[in-house]
Design a protein around this motif. Sequence first.
Motif, mmCIF file in Angstrom:
data_model
loop_
_atom_site.group_PDB
_atom_site.id
_atom_site.type_symbol
_atom_site.label_atom_id
_atom_site.label_comp_id
_atom_site.label_asym_id
_atom_site.label_seq_id
_atom_site.Cartn_x
_atom_site.Cartn_y
_atom_site.Cartn_z
ATOM 1 N N ARG A 66 -4.677 -22.564 11.010
ATOM 2 C CA ARG A 66 -4.295 -23.884 11.580
ATOM 3 C C ARG A 66 -3.061 -24.033 10.946
ATOM 4 N N ASP A 67 -2.754 -24.168 9.582
ATOM 5 C CA ASP A 67 -1.536 -24.335 8.987
ATOM 6 C C ASP A 67 -1.455 -23.272 7.963
ATOM 7 N N HIS A 68 -0.333 -23.359 7.067
ATOM 8 C CA HIS A 68 -0.033 -22.363 5.987
ATOM 9 C C HIS A 68 -0.661 -22.738 4.545
ATOM 10 N N LEU A 69 -1.442 -23.605 4.740
ATOM 11 C CA LEU A 69 -1.990 -23.903 3.228
ATOM 12 C C LEU A 69 -2.861 -22.843 2.610
ATOM 13 N N GLN A 70 -3.550 -22.302 3.572
ATOM 14 C CA GLN A 70 -4.685 -21.212 3.355
ATOM 15 C C GLN A 70 -3.912 -19.808 3.778
ATOM 16 N N ALA A 71 -4.370 -18.830 2.944
ATOM 17 C CA ALA A 71 -3.828 -17.460 3.382
ATOM 18 C C ALA A 71 -4.634 -17.156 4.754
ATOM 19 N N ASP A 72 -3.629 -16.325 5.467
ATOM 20 C CA ASP A 72 -4.498 -15.609 6.741
ATOM 21 C C ASP A 72 -4.095 -14.471 6.871
ATOM 22 N N SER A 73 -5.297 -13.590 6.795
ATOM 23 C CA SER A 73 -5.162 -12.168 6.971
ATOM 24 C C SER A 73 -6.100 -11.688 8.176
ATOM 25 N N THR A 74 -6.530 -12.421 9.209
ATOM 26 C CA THR A 74 -7.272 -12.341 10.050
ATOM 27 C C THR A 74 -6.959 -10.958 11.006
ATOM 28 N N ASP A 75 -5.771 -10.645 11.159
ATOM 29 C CA ASP A 75 -5.562 -9.352 11.695
ATOM 30 C C ASP A 75 -5.263 -8.172 10.686
ATOM 31 N N GLY A 76 -5.574 -8.364 9.759
ATOM 32 C CA GLY A 76 -5.477 -7.230 8.573
ATOM 33 C C GLY A 76 -4.128 -7.384 7.494
ATOM 34 N N TYR A 77 -3.255 -8.359 8.106
ATOM 35 C CA TYR A 77 -1.969 -8.565 7.576
ATOM 36 C C TYR A 77 -1.452 -9.915 7.407
ATOM 37 N N MET A 78 -1.361 -10.115 6.153
ATOM 38 C CA MET A 78 -0.825 -11.651 5.831
ATOM 39 C C MET A 78 0.916 -11.502 6.089
ATOM 40 N N TYR A 79 1.496 -10.506 5.613
ATOM 41 C CA TYR A 79 2.841 -10.727 5.750
ATOM 42 C C TYR A 79 3.167 -9.467 6.887
ATOM 43 N N THR A 80 3.990 -8.690 6.753
ATOM 44 C CA THR A 80 4.426 -7.532 7.740
ATOM 45 C C THR A 80 3.337 -6.635 8.155
ATOM 46 N N SER A 81 3.326 -6.144 9.077
ATOM 47 C CA SER A 81 2.452 -4.851 9.371
ATOM 48 C C SER A 81 3.170 -3.423 9.699
ATOM 49 N N PRO A 82 2.699 -2.230 9.604
ATOM 50 C CA PRO A 82 3.638 -1.278 10.064
ATOM 51 C C PRO A 82 3.862 -1.196 11.603
ATOM 52 N N VAL A 83 5.247 -0.884 11.731
ATOM 53 C CA VAL A 83 5.427 -1.000 13.096
ATOM 54 C C VAL A 83 4.609 -0.158 14.024
ATOM 55 N N ALA A 84 4.416 -0.781 15.076
ATOM 56 C CA ALA A 84 3.740 -0.009 16.177
ATOM 57 C C ALA A 84 2.127 -0.044 15.838
ATOM 58 N N SER A 85 1.674 -0.959 15.078
ATOM 59 C CA SER A 85 0.453 -1.226 14.821
ATOM 60 C C SER A 85 -0.638 -1.784 15.966
ATOM 61 N N PHE A 86 0.304 -2.610 16.719
ATOM 62 C CA PHE A 86 -0.187 -3.316 17.889
ATOM 63 C C PHE A 86 0.020 -2.714 19.346
ATOM 64 N N LYS A 87 -0.602 -2.939 20.176
ATOM 65 C CA LYS A 87 -0.187 -2.505 21.673
ATOM 66 C C LYS A 87 1.276 -2.649 21.936
ATOM 67 N N PRO A 88 1.855 -1.869 22.637
ATOM 68 C CA PRO A 88 3.213 -1.924 23.011
ATOM 69 C C PRO A 88 3.234 -2.732 24.555
ATOM 70 N N ASN A 89 4.345 -3.237 24.841
ATOM 71 C CA ASN A 89 4.588 -3.950 26.395
ATOM 72 C C ASN A 89 4.622 -2.672 27.408
ATOM 73 N N PRO A 90 4.722 -3.211 28.548
ATOM 74 C CA PRO A 90 4.597 -1.787 29.608
ATOM 75 C C PRO A 90 5.641 -0.881 29.504
ATOM 76 N N TRP A 91 6.689 -1.192 28.929
ATOM 77 C CA TRP A 91 7.744 -0.361 28.791
ATOM 78 C C TRP A 91 7.951 0.402 27.355
ATOM 79 N N GLY A 92 6.927 0.294 26.587
ATOM 80 C CA GLY A 92 6.656 1.054 25.426
ATOM 81 C C GLY A 92 7.225 0.594 24.034
ATOM 82 N N MET A 93 7.814 -0.924 24.326
ATOM 83 C CA MET A 93 8.524 -1.704 23.166
ATOM 84 C C MET A 93 7.197 -2.115 22.352
#
Length: 279
Positions: free
Chosen positions: A186-213
Amino acid sequence: MSGFLTYCLQRFTPVLLLLAGVNAVNGQSQRFVHVAAGDYSLGRKGYINNPLRTVHTNGFDIAATELTNADFEKFVQATGYVTDAERRKNALVFIPGLREFRWLEDSTAFWRYPNGITRGGIADKMDHPVTTISYRDAIAYCDWAGVRLPTLDEWEIASRAGAPTTYFWGNEMTPLSSYANVWKGRDHLQADSTDGYMYTSPVASFKPNPWGMYDVYGNVFEYCEGRLPTDKAGSRVVHARGGSWWCSKNACSFFNSVDIGSVKRGASFSNLGFRVVKK
């Protein structure tokens, strides 16, 4: 029918993902997506800095992912380059507990320690996007590697993948978590790692757009070339797109294909990186 056919061709015409796309300059290994020549609809009605319009491109090849720490390290090892954050000791970093849009200046932070030495380095994050670099640093890398930054329009064309909507999947934010590393708190007062990452994630960890980006939304803001109608003459502001891991629906919700961020030319943030385009 002709308008619908144009949309279908832009949206679904196969875009080549060059899996063996190794740059000829300095052996940099990057995968590129080829964007076909054509006319593309960009912007949104009523947006001063990104009005609804049609633009033409002769085609370009854009990296499928953001530039990684591993690739930036090759550049530094080959050239001895020293980043602005290392020289100026003025990098801006984030820790949970700060109020919205508050960042800390950390004299120890630079690309190897993107949130400062006390918060750990990148030894086990070489496949994460490089951050805590300035626009000048990004240009120095591009000059060495024989590539360039995308223009604001090129970035938007590639991120939209032919779609006329706010996101490449439509106008609703709901599917975002499948495609982007963003802040879900909801804000940045508490850490959020809901998706497994608080800061950056490895590139291509999530689904690409239809053109492979990958990571066109979230993970890190991406430097682009270009000026906005509201930029003042002589301004040293540069622009970045796509939002970042820090962005949430309540603060800086720029993880879309419409909004454009601005940052001072010499600034180095731990949520700001880049992807490249072939020259």
